[in-house]
Design an enzyme around this catalytic site. Structure first.
Site, PDB file in Angstrom:
ATOM      1  N   GLU C  48       0.929  -1.295   0.039  1.00 56.21           N
ATOM      2  CA  GLU C  48      -0.104   0.086   0.084  1.00 56.21           C
ATOM      3  C   GLU C  48       0.943   1.307   0.062  1.00 56.21           C
ATOM      4  OE1 GLU C  48      -3.096  -0.059  -0.411  1.00 56.21           O
ATOM      5  OE2 GLU C  48      -3.757  -2.031   0.015  1.00 56.21           O
ATOM      6  N   ASN C  52       1.271   3.899  -3.173  1.00 59.69           N
ATOM      7  CA  ASN C  52       1.007   5.322  -2.810  1.00 59.69           C
ATOM      8  C   ASN C  52       1.898   6.258  -3.460  1.00 59.69           C
ATOM      9  OD1 ASN C  52      -1.585   5.034  -1.943  1.00 59.69           O
ATOM     10  ND2 ASN C  52      -1.158   5.248   0.256  1.00 59.69           N
ATOM     11  N   ARG C 108      -8.919   3.795  -7.549  1.00 62.73           N
ATOM     12  CA  ARG C 108      -8.294   3.863  -6.065  1.00 62.73           C
ATOM     13  C   ARG C 108      -9.410   3.741  -5.184  1.00 62.73           C
ATOM     14  NH1 ARG C 108      -4.100   1.224  -6.521  1.00 62.73           N
ATOM     15  NH2 ARG C 108      -3.467   1.771  -4.339  1.00 62.73           N
TER      16      ARG C 108
HETATM   17  N1  LIG Z   1       2.719   9.316  -0.848  1.00 68.93           N
HETATM   18  C1  LIG Z   1       1.737   9.823  -1.049  1.00 68.93           C
HETATM   19  N2  LIG Z   1       2.046  11.168  -1.822  1.00 68.93           N
HETATM   20  C2  LIG Z   1       0.952  11.964  -1.979  1.00 68.93           C
HETATM   21  N3  LIG Z   1      -0.343  11.812  -1.638  1.00 68.93           N
HETATM   22  C3  LIG Z   1      -0.616  10.717  -1.078  1.00 68.93           C
HETATM   23  C4  LIG Z   1       0.451   9.733  -0.827  1.00 68.93           C
HETATM   24  N4  LIG Z   1      -0.262   8.662  -0.303  1.00 68.93           N
HETATM   25  C5  LIG Z   1      -1.442   8.808  -0.112  1.00 68.93           C
HETATM   26  N5  LIG Z   1      -1.716   9.998  -0.443  1.00 68.93           N
HETATM   27  C6  LIG Z   1      -3.315  10.922  -0.864  1.00 68.93           C
HETATM   28  O1  LIG Z   1      -3.940  10.054   0.267  1.00 68.93           O
HETATM   29  C7  LIG Z   1      -5.059   9.565  -0.092  1.00 68.93           C
HETATM   30  C8  LIG Z   1      -5.652   8.500   0.539  1.00 68.93           C
HETATM   31  O2  LIG Z   1      -4.795   7.488   0.249  1.00 68.93           O
HETATM   32  P1  LIG Z   1      -5.048   5.851   0.610  1.00 68.93           P
HETATM   33  O3  LIG Z   1      -5.802   5.767   1.744  1.00 68.93           O
HETATM   34  O4  LIG Z   1      -3.934   5.065   0.371  1.00 68.93           O
HETATM   35  O5  LIG Z   1      -5.992   5.334  -0.531  1.00 68.93           O
HETATM   36  P2  LIG Z   1      -5.755   5.524  -2.129  1.00 68.93           P
HETATM   37  O6  LIG Z   1      -4.406   5.181  -2.568  1.00 68.93           O
HETATM   38  O7  LIG Z   1      -6.767   4.342  -2.586  1.00 68.93           O
HETATM   39  O8  LIG Z   1      -6.279   6.869  -2.854  1.00 68.93           O
HETATM   40  C9  LIG Z   1      -4.778   9.480  -1.632  1.00 68.93           C
HETATM   41  O9  LIG Z   1      -5.596   9.329  -2.366  1.00 68.93           O
HETATM   42  C10 LIG Z   1      -3.786  10.516  -2.047  1.00 68.93           C
HETATM   43  O10 LIG Z   1      -4.384  11.854  -2.199  1.00 68.93           O
END
Ligand SMILES: Nc1ncnc2c1ncn2[C@@H]1O[C@H](COP(=O)(O)OP(=O)(O)O)[C@@H](O)[C@H]1O
Ligand SMILES: Nc1ncnc2c1ncn2[C@@H]1O[C@H](COP(=O)(O)OP(=O)(O)O)[C@@H](O)[C@H]1O
Lengths: 103, 143, 143, 103
Positions: C48, C52, C108
């Site tokens: 995960e 991301n 996502r």
């Molecule tokens: N490493 C990252 N860099 C930038 N934004 C991130 C990162 N990780 C997460 N995000 C932001 O947080 C949101 C939620 O992440 P997550 O719970 O993993 O769900 P998903 O990946 O399904 O969107 C993402 O949609 C994104 O906007």
């Protein structure tokens, strides 16, 4: 890595399975030498048929046991080496010192 | 030559990491679908180079680090370099000779470099006494 | 708390490396004999976090790098941190909410952080817009 | 990851084996949607019994197919999810949208 030590008449069998690298060879050396000292066998058979990986540390282990056994007038036989394990034993010239058991 | 993918890693010079380095190398090489034999060759050669860093470069001392860089190239070749900041090698030509070892009491066979050379397509050793050693190996993958 | 072993690695933000990161994490964790469930938890959480970095931080752009540090601690816990130098997260609290995603068109689900939180014992997210994000997770291993 | 697509009467079966992550989900999405567009089935059954690893990208894939099928008035059924795969589907509330086939 797993080691099984079996005594058969006056011969010690070391059946090794899994991976032999420097990390494991240190353990193997210690265990097999302890048994050789206790049992003083006429021969040591190293069974490599279950070995999935071996590098030159395994070769060092085999040659080291050749020396341990030579010290008490005994012989070493290697059996079951295949693939890269066999290649390494061949290219090192180990078979000038230890016997190869063909089955 | 273009690099398609790579991994750069640092890990302590502990013998338990010899297996780790093999897994890490095999996992990258597997991305280009090598044969079982090619995988075995890479695992063996990487194991030799990393073991040398642990056994010879740092002589079992705590705190030493091993630096591994692995690259998959556009032409399907796999390039791995194993670097240490250990004692270095004075005479590289002699060190590469079959059966030459400075650690017979530790049951080293002196066949490490010979195996790297036999199992990989190219082997380069660069070393400076007191500064460390870098071993770079290339293997062409594919069927 | 003393670090027993660690691996630090850098790899390109390519989706093929999601699997690589899982293997790399599982290989280190396996050194302390975890349960199959603990291994699955670590693989999922690492997947995960790395996904991301690839999908959100660099938005599929070429050239981005993912930095992973994994440590095995003396008390048997496994600490992994996944860092990127991507776009960062403006509102971390909102990002961590279940089902919140900024990339619904890429399918996502917004469940990434919730899964990391559920499968690991501790999750810390540090981020600065324009500078990048570091996700640090802890899992206690052992039977 | 491997995908097998089978048609049975008016139902499309997607049998997935191996690992589902973001890398693979992109491929799965493309292949399954192409088949849905060509066949316009009344139902899609996603068989996850051979899946050894799945993260939230798999969830995104399942929910994405729910939307693909809803667009043509069809239903999605998931079967064979176990372990962490099942946990992820449960905790996301996916079963409010897709049917779970108990065998
Ligand atoms: N490493 C990252 N860099 C930038 N934004 C991130 C990162 N990780 C997460 N995000 C932001 O947080 C949101 C939620 O992440 P997550 O719970 O993993 O769900 P998903 O990946 O399904 O969107 C993402 O949609 C994104 O906007
Ligand atoms: N990374 C290194 N640092 C210092 N010395 C090394 C290194 N690698 C190899 N050597 C030297 O080269 C010799 C030959 O190495 P090798 O062929 O691998 O055999 P072995 O490891 O069995 O001794 C070693 O005994 C050691 O003296």
């Amino acid at each position: 890595m797993n080691l099984k030590l079996l005594e058969e008449e006056n011969v010690l069998h070391a059946v090794i399975t899994g991976e032999i690298d420097h990390h494991n060879a240190v353990v193997l050396r210690e265990k097999v030498d302890r048994q050789i000292a206790a049992m003083r066998p006429a021969g040591l058979v190293i069974d490599l048929s279950g070995v999935t990986f071996m590098d030159s540390s395994g070769l060092g282990f085999v040659m080291g046991r050749y020396r341990s056994m030579a010290g008490i007038g005994g012989q070493v036989t290697v059996k079951g080496a295949t693939g890269r394990v066999e290649t390494i034993l061949q290219m090192s010239g180990a078979y000038r010192y230890v016997k190869l058991l063909d089955e | 030559m273009k690099t398609v993918n790579f991994v750069r890693m640092t890990l302590p010079a502990k013998s338990v990491n010899e297996a780790y380095a093999r897994v890490a190398a095999a996992a990258l090489a597997s991305q280009v679908d090598p044969t079982i034999e090619q995988m075995a060759d890479i695992k063996t050669a990487v194991s030799e180079a990393v073991t040398n860093a642990i056994v010879h470069a740092y002589r079992g001392q705590e705190g030493g680090l091993v630096y591994i860089t692995m690259r998959l190239m556009e032409d399907g070749s796999f390039i791995v370099s194993v670097r240490d900041r250990g004692c270095g090698i004075g005479d590289v030509r002699q060190a590469r000779e079959p059966c030459f070892t400075t650690a017979p009491s530790e049951e080293r066979s002196g066949m490490g470099f010979s195996i790297m050379e036999a199992f990989m397509d190219k082997l380069q050793v660069r070393s400076a006494p007191g500064r460390g050693t870098t071993v770079t190996m290339t293997k062409r993958l594919g069927r």
